[in-house]
Design a protein around this motif. Structure first.
Motif, PDB file in Angstrom:
ATOM      1  N   GLU A   1       0.831  -1.204   0.000  1.00 22.34           N
ATOM      2  CA  GLU A   1       0.000   0.000   0.000  1.00 22.34           C
ATOM      3  C   GLU A   1       0.867   1.256   0.000  1.00 22.34           C
TER       4      GLU A   1
ATOM      5  N   GLN B   1      -5.354   3.424  -3.127  1.00 15.83           N
ATOM      6  CA  GLN B   1      -5.451   3.255  -1.684  1.00 15.83           C
ATOM      7  C   GLN B   1      -6.445   4.254  -1.098  1.00 15.83           C
TER       8      GLN B   1
ATOM      9  N   LEU C   1      -4.276   6.660   5.233  1.00 13.98           N
ATOM     10  CA  LEU C   1      -4.396   5.240   4.893  1.00 13.98           C
ATOM     11  C   LEU C   1      -4.294   4.383   6.142  1.00 13.98           C
TER      12      LEU C   1
ATOM     13  N   ARG D   1      -7.226   1.930   7.648  1.00 17.18           N
ATOM     14  CA  ARG D   1      -7.029   0.484   7.818  1.00 17.18           C
ATOM     15  C   ARG D   1      -7.197   0.056   9.274  1.00 17.18           C
TER      16      ARG D   1
END
Length: 224
Positions: free
Chosen positions: A43, A108, A144, A148
């Motif tokens: 990622e 992403q 990001l 997550r």
């Protein structure tokens, strides 16, 4: 600087390809920490490549308008410089994690897509609320990681905690982003990805039972 970063990114991509060729059939039941590091590195590669493209375009635009609009060109160069610093920071994080890259490439997610993530859990039957306090900062890698962390915490709440209700809170402090996920589920300890992402930012993770449920509290140090 842009050329050096580009060469480094290409070398990392080449390293990824070679390591993947050497380990083509890693079993899915392998080391979960190594697997999660692999996914995070993949990622980060995508984020860095995007930011590097933006930085390069900014430098090119500044060069074109330098004579006609010097002040605007200087601002463009300042923004490109800041992007360059962020790219280098992200590259260091990626190098620290990168082992083998077998993950598929895809855009992403950012925090702007949090509503879509939560709607997906709601469609599955989880009642989840969302709150954000403070002024949201910038930084694609930080966003990001926060995304997550929420995704893993809610996923585990449903799969292992059998939760029915949950709340997600993002708190932006001057130097820290705090991510808090609370639910009414059972205790669990499956937070491999969360620990790895917190470590990327020198942060901390607190996961424990609370009256009526479970709480995951993560603090990420915001890039200066």
């Amino acid at each position: 600087m842009t050329a050096r970063v580009t060469r480094l990114l290409l070398l990392l991509a080449r390293f990824v390809t070679v390591r993947r060729a050497r380990v083509p059939d890693r079993p899915s039941h392998g080391d979960p920490v190594a697997t999660e590091r692999l996914r995070i590195a993949s990622e980060l590669h995508d984020v860095v490549a995007h930011d590097l493209s933006v930085m390069t375009l900014g430098v090119g635009a500044g060069r074109v308008i330098m004579d006609k609009d010097p002040e605007r060109a200087r601002q463009t160069f300042r923004e490109a410089e800041e992007s360059g610093r962020q790219v280098l920071t992200d590259l260091k994080r990626m190098v620290a994690l990168l082992r083998v890259d077998g993950m598929a490439r895809a855009p992403q997610p950012r925090l702007d897509e949090m509503d879509r993530l939560l709607d997906g859990f709601r469609a599955g039957g989880l009642v989840v609320s969302f709150a954000e306090e403070g002024t949201r900062g910038t930084g694609s890698t930080l966003e990001l990681s926060a995304y997550r962390i929420v995704e893993e915490a809610l996923g585990n709440a449903v799969r292992y905690g059998r939760a029915r209700e949950a709340s997600v809170t993002l708190r932006w402090f001057p130097a820290i982003l705090e991510v808090v996920v609370q639910d009414d589920g059972l205790p669990r300890d499956r937070l491999v990805g969360t620990w790895e992402r917190a470590a990327l930012f020198g942060g901390s993770v607190s996961a424990h039972a609370r009256p009526g449920g479970f709480e995951v509290r993560v603090r990420l140090i915001r890039p200066s």
